[in-house]
Design a protein around this motif. Structure first.
Motif, short mmCIF file in Angstrom:
data_model
loop_
_atom_site.label_atom_id
_atom_site.label_comp_id
_atom_site.label_asym_id
_atom_site.label_seq_id
_atom_site.Cartn_x
_atom_site.Cartn_y
_atom_site.Cartn_z
N TRP A 141 0.82 -1.21 0.00
CA TRP A 141 0.00 0.00 0.00
C TRP A 141 0.86 1.26 0.00
CZ3 TRP A 141 -4.61 1.53 -1.25
CH2 TRP A 141 -4.94 2.86 -0.99
N PHE A 142 1.86 1.30 0.87
CA PHE A 142 2.64 2.53 0.99
C PHE A 142 3.46 2.80 -0.27
CE2 PHE A 142 1.97 1.65 5.59
CZ PHE A 142 1.23 2.78 5.84
N ILE A 143 3.93 1.72 -0.91
CA ILE A 143 4.68 1.92 -2.15
C ILE A 143 3.74 2.42 -3.26
CG2 ILE A 143 5.92 0.71 -3.99
CD1 ILE A 143 7.54 1.40 -1.48
N ILE A 144 2.55 1.82 -3.32
CA ILE A 144 1.58 2.26 -4.33
C ILE A 144 1.18 3.72 -4.06
CG2 ILE A 144 -0.76 1.93 -5.18
CD1 ILE A 144 0.91 -0.26 -6.23
N ALA A 145 0.99 4.08 -2.78
CA ALA A 145 0.61 5.46 -2.47
C ALA A 145 1.72 6.41 -2.90
CB ALA A 145 0.31 5.60 -0.97
N THR A 146 2.97 5.99 -2.71
CA THR A 146 4.09 6.82 -3.15
C THR A 146 4.07 6.99 -4.66
OG1 THR A 146 5.40 5.89 -1.34
CG2 THR A 146 6.61 7.06 -3.06
N ASN A 147 3.92 5.86 -5.35
CA ASN A 147 3.88 5.93 -6.82
C ASN A 147 2.66 6.71 -7.30
OD1 ASN A 147 3.00 4.35 -9.62
ND2 ASN A 147 5.19 4.76 -9.43
N ALA A 148 1.53 6.51 -6.63
CA ALA A 148 0.31 7.19 -7.05
C ALA A 148 0.46 8.71 -6.95
CB ALA A 148 -0.88 6.73 -6.20
N TRP A 149 1.21 9.17 -5.93
CA TRP A 149 1.41 10.60 -5.83
C TRP A 149 2.25 11.12 -7.00
CZ3 TRP A 149 5.21 14.32 -5.44
CH2 TRP A 149 4.74 15.61 -5.13
N MET A 150 3.20 10.28 -7.44
CA MET A 150 4.02 10.69 -8.60
C MET A 150 3.20 10.64 -9.90
SD MET A 150 7.41 8.62 -7.40
CE MET A 150 8.39 8.83 -8.89
N GLN A 151 2.19 9.74 -9.94
CA GLN A 151 1.32 9.65 -11.13
C GLN A 151 0.25 10.74 -11.12
OE1 GLN A 151 1.67 7.44 -13.54
NE2 GLN A 151 2.88 5.76 -12.67
N TYR A 182 -3.77 -0.01 -6.46
CA TYR A 182 -3.55 -1.06 -5.46
C TYR A 182 -4.39 -2.29 -5.78
CZ TYR A 182 -2.95 -3.14 -0.81
OH TYR A 182 -2.64 -3.97 0.24
N MET A 183 -5.66 -2.07 -6.11
CA MET A 183 -6.52 -3.20 -6.45
C MET A 183 -5.93 -4.01 -7.59
SD MET A 183 -10.18 -1.20 -6.28
CE MET A 183 -11.13 -2.42 -7.19
N HIS A 184 -5.43 -3.27 -8.58
CA HIS A 184 -4.90 -3.94 -9.77
C HIS A 184 -3.57 -4.62 -9.46
CE1 HIS A 184 -5.15 -4.73 -14.01
NE2 HIS A 184 -4.00 -4.15 -14.28
N ASN A 185 -2.72 -3.92 -8.73
CA ASN A 185 -1.38 -4.44 -8.47
C ASN A 185 -1.43 -5.66 -7.55
OD1 ASN A 185 1.64 -3.95 -8.55
ND2 ASN A 185 1.24 -4.05 -6.37
N MET A 186 -2.25 -5.61 -6.50
CA MET A 186 -2.28 -6.74 -5.57
C MET A 186 -2.95 -7.94 -6.23
SD MET A 186 -0.56 -5.20 -3.50
CE MET A 186 -0.26 -6.31 -2.16
N GLY A 187 -3.93 -7.66 -7.09
CA GLY A 187 -4.51 -8.75 -7.88
C GLY A 187 -3.43 -9.42 -8.71
N GLY A 188 -2.54 -8.60 -9.28
CA GLY A 188 -1.44 -9.14 -10.09
C GLY A 188 -0.52 -10.02 -9.27
N ALA A 189 -0.24 -9.59 -8.06
CA ALA A 189 0.62 -10.40 -7.20
C ALA A 189 -0.06 -11.72 -6.86
CB ALA A 189 0.95 -9.63 -5.91
N PHE A 190 -1.37 -11.65 -6.63
CA PHE A 190 -2.12 -12.87 -6.30
C PHE A 190 -2.13 -13.82 -7.50
CE2 PHE A 190 -6.05 -15.05 -4.68
CZ PHE A 190 -5.51 -15.44 -3.48
N VAL A 191 -2.18 -13.26 -8.70
CA VAL A 191 -2.08 -14.10 -9.91
C VAL A 191 -0.75 -14.84 -9.90
CG1 VAL A 191 -1.81 -14.03 -12.42
CG2 VAL A 191 -3.66 -12.75 -11.34
N THR A 192 0.35 -14.09 -9.67
CA THR A 192 1.66 -14.73 -9.66
C THR A 192 1.71 -15.86 -8.63
OG1 THR A 192 2.77 -12.71 -10.36
CG2 THR A 192 4.12 -14.35 -9.26
#
Lengths: 449, 345
Positions: A141-151, A182-192
């Motif tokens: 979450w915190f990494i995505i929040a960091t990236n989201a602020w840059m996006q 986050y929804m998309h990224n964590m789903g991706g991790a769960f796929v892996t």
């Protein structure tokens, strides 16, 4: 090569390599909680063995994630000093929170989970697995929040010295962009994670070793894989796409290879962007589909690259285009295969369908590729900005660090990570060779001693 | 506000040095305390479940420094570019040494290799960290924009075109090396029995004389390189308690070591590390990164982040740290007691 280019290559290389590991740990962590829950609920020791086996894989993978993750935080300062001075007051906040709220949690409970089963007992062991899962997902979450602020920077003001200051804590932490990403990224991790479990199950069944555990892996992996791969398309992928369309329309145009604005724009399934002639070569296009997906109207106007000044265009459009198409293509294939596999599982035919097991086994590297290109879409799509619309990538690097020094460390990282790769593959093969059951026997022997 | 965050960062740094200090120290004395494969496995097991959590203090400190003093993070990390990247490589090697050793527990070539990697990386890390602190005390060639870059070494002098390594920073590295060796040996004495415990105590006993010598030498060198470090002590005389505490903790290490009270000796070396760092930090304030040209020094005032960000973090930071300390208590409680040689992982 200029220092700035080398800084970009080094960050891209180290982050891409790093993310191989967290996507697997974040994917496996919730699955292990499920395994532990099944073991306790059904009072079935086999699920405990499954949890221990994947716990061992997770433990090794976690270590590689930690050691390749530390360089990421450091590199903000070492290689991107100007950016750090500019934005540190904002994004440093989420990075510090990751350390305080997630890393302490993860690092404490990974030790307890891996080495504490006998001392803790089953209930507390379940709790450590659960808290480990919470820690890895909080970290995400915190990494995505960091990236989201840059996006999609919000909740800030530009101070007198030109740097940005935070003005709204909750905008940073609950940025709407972060929620969808986050929804998309964590789903991706769960796929892996679930595809890895299914693939190893397929391998065990096909090779007629550890068949009983292989079947358990397959059952869990296929069900989880089916749910998560559909989740990647809808709702998470769809929502994430709409965020891009709304806030980064030029990125959407580049991802889709849409050179010219159109009413009723189509989606290119394949085709090669020709940057000189500003068109897609050899393209196969579904008419009107892009307009519909983006604006829910078949004839909606979609802005192409020509609607934006060139200095706003992402600086590597073909790579962005291919990354996006590989991600979507693989995601579609994943859904198709997993629906078939889930149906076969339900009909009780999966374990005897060798052709399907072969496909599931050989599929395991592809979620890693899909997640990697997914992140390339996000990061290449953000260019030419480091902070979207505010701060350009070309201005962010440490200007006192010469290109020769960056080349030195880049080569060092190449060498270091080559060794890590060999070690990781070796250790994984060893785990697979030992399998779940042998581990079980050795654990029993230990407790008998 | 900036004073509070200065103290918080200093507190976190002290926690990091005490905690990761004992597992780095265990690496330094790895071959002295662990004479054979089974004993070295016991050394690794004594830090196995906790080293990762200890290292998180480094990341948490880095993150806190990043948002509280962005200009310092930017200047310091880019200026110390080469040594910091090397620190990263050493951290990777050391972690691999600790965690991969037991993967093939019965393969002597495998364990011998990782023992060496673990010990070497620990020794170099201690020296690098000490040298880094030495650089901060000596001052760095910051320019008007607030940046600098130092090569690894130049002419080994403390003025003019300085490098990361000079006689003073190397001395600081040696202090860190000896101090962490004693600290790590105290930890191992606490966690082991029999011969390993005796050997750990021997390291402390003889290491102690070296520690006293380098401590006095380094204090003298600081007076010579940065005499202004004493200004805060003159203006706020309560600060003199810090050097007194350093001396007292040194005496306590020797006393408790002689008495065979490993826990008290370990606490004493923890106090020693805290006071040595605290003394430097007390003298530096309000500087966070002094420049060779004092006009360009980074201070808490010109390096801090926005007021709102700093105050909002004052709410979540204590919550996070209290929760983290609870995990710690639980973790150390679960793995308390001595490690036994020859036990399986």
């Amino acid at each position: 090569m200029e220092a700035n280019t080398l800084d970009r290559i080094q960050f891209a290389f180290t982050i891409t390599y790093h993310y191989i590991f967290p996507q697997l740990t974040m994917g496996l962590a919730p699955l292990i909680v499920i395994f532990k829950t099944l073991a306790i609920k059904k009072n079935d020791e086999r699920w405990n063995e499954v949890a221990r086996f994947w716990g061992k894989i997770l433990g090794i993978t976690f270590l590689f994630g930690v050691v390749t993750g530390i360089p990421m935080e450091f590199q903000f300062g070492t290689n991107w000093a100007v950016f750090s001075k500019y934005a540190g007051g904002v994004i440093g906040q989420t990075l510090a929170m990751e350390g305080t709220f997630a890393f302490f949690l993860e690092s404490s409970f990974i030790g307890l989970f891996l080495f504490g089963e006998k001392r803790l007992g089953q209930k507390l062991h379940w709790l450590s697995a659960f808290l480990l899962f919470v820690g890895t997902w909080l970290s995400g979450w915190f990494i995505i929040a960091t990236n989201a602020w840059m996006q999609h920077p919000i909740g800030y003001e530009v101070a007198a010295d030109g740097s940005v200051h935070l003005t709204s804590f909750w905008s940073l932490v609950l940025n709407p962009w972060a929620i969808y990403q986050y929804m998309h990224n964590m789903g991706g991790a769960f796929v892996t994670g679930s595809f890895a479990v299914a693939a190893l199950g397929a391998f065990y069944v096909l090779s007629k070793r550890q068949v009983e555990y292989g079947k358990l892996f397959l059952k869990a992996g296929v069900i989880a894989g089916c749910i998560s791969s559909i989740w990647m398309l809808f709702p998470s992928g769809d929502l994430q796409g709409r965020m891009v369309a709304k806030h980064q329309p030029v990125t959407l145009a580049a991802m889709e290879g849409l050179f010219h604005s159109e009413e009723g724009a189509g989606i290119a399934i394949i085709g090669q962007p020709d940057m000189e002639k500003k068109r897609l070569d050899n393209s196969i296009i579904i008419p009107n589909a892009l307009s519909f997906i983006t604006y829910q109207r078949w004839d909606a106007h979609v802005r192409g690259l020509d609607a934006f000044p060139e200095d706003q265009h992402p600086d590597n459009i073909p790579l962005l285009y291919y990354s996006f198409h590989i991600m979507v293509g693989l995601g579609t294939i994943f859904i198709a295969i997993m629906i078939v596999a889930a149906f076969w599982l339900w009909r009780g035919r999966l374990y005897d369908s060798n052709w399907l097991l072969w496909i599931l086994m050989l599929l395991f590297p592809f979620p890693f590729i899909a997640n990697t290109v997914g992140w390339m879409v996000a990061e290449l799509g953000r260019q030419p900005w480091l902070v979207y619309g505010l701060f350009r990538t070309e201005h962010g690097a440490s200007h006192m660090v010469s290109s020769g020094n960056v080349m030195f460390t880049l080569l060092g990282f190449f060498g270091m990570y080559t060794v890590l790769t060999l070690l990781y593959i070796f250790l994984m093969l060893r785990c697979i060779e030992h399998g779940a059951d042998e581990l079980g026997i050795s654990t029993q022997q230990e407790s008998n001693l | 506000m900036e004073l509070i965050w200065f103290m918080i960062v200093a507190f976190m740094l002290v926690c990091y040095v005490i905690l990761d200090g004992f597992d780095i120290g265990a690496g330094i004395v790895h071959y002295f305390v662990g004479r054979n494969d089974a004993e070295r496995a016991a050394v690794i097991r004594s830090i196995g479940p906790v080293w990762d959590g200890n290292e998180v203090w480094l990341l948490a400190t880095g993150g806190t420094l990043y948002f509280a003093f962005p200009a310092l993070y930017a200047a310091g990390f880019s200026g110390f570019y080469l040594p910091l990247i090397m620190v990263l490589w050493l951290l990777i090697m050391r972690a691999a040494g600790i965690e991969l050793r037991h993967q093939l527990e019965h393969n002597q070539m495998w364990t011998a290799f990782w023992d060496f990697v673990f010990a070497l990386a620990s020794i170099l890390l201690a020296i690098f960290f000490g040298a880094a602190l030495g650089n901060v005390i000596r001052g760095v060639p910051l320019n008007a924009e607030g940046y600098f870059f130092e090569p690894l070494f130049t002419h080994w002098g403390t003025t003019g075109e300085t490098g990361i390594l000079d006689w003073f920073t190397v001395l600081s590295g040696v202090v860190a090396f000896v101090a962490l060796a004693v600290h790590g040996a105290n930890y191992l004495a606490l966690k082991t029995e029999g011969e390993m415990n005796e050997r750990s105590r021997m390291v402390v006993k003889y290491g102690w004389f070296a520690l006293v010598a380098v401590t006095i030498a380094s204090l003298g060198a600081v007076m010579y390189v940065r005499p202004t470090l004493l200004d805060n002590y003159y203006s706020l005389p309560i600060g003199w308690l810090i050097p007194i505490a350093v001396a007292a903790s040194l005496a306590a290490i020797y006393y408790f070591n002689g008495k065979g009270n490993d826990k008290a000796a370990f606490l004493s070396s923890s106090v020693y590390l805290a006071m040595m760092l605290g003394g430097a930090v007390f003298g530096l304030y309000p500087n966070v990164l002094p420049a060779l040209d004092p006009a360009y020094s980074l201070t808490v005032h010109n390096a801090k982040a926005g007021e709102y960000g700093l105050s909002v973090a004052l709410i979540w930071w204590p919550i996070g740290i209290i929760i983290a300390l609870c995990y710690y208590r639980f973790l150390f409680k679960t793995f308390k007691g001595k490690v036994v040689v020859g036990e399986e992982h």
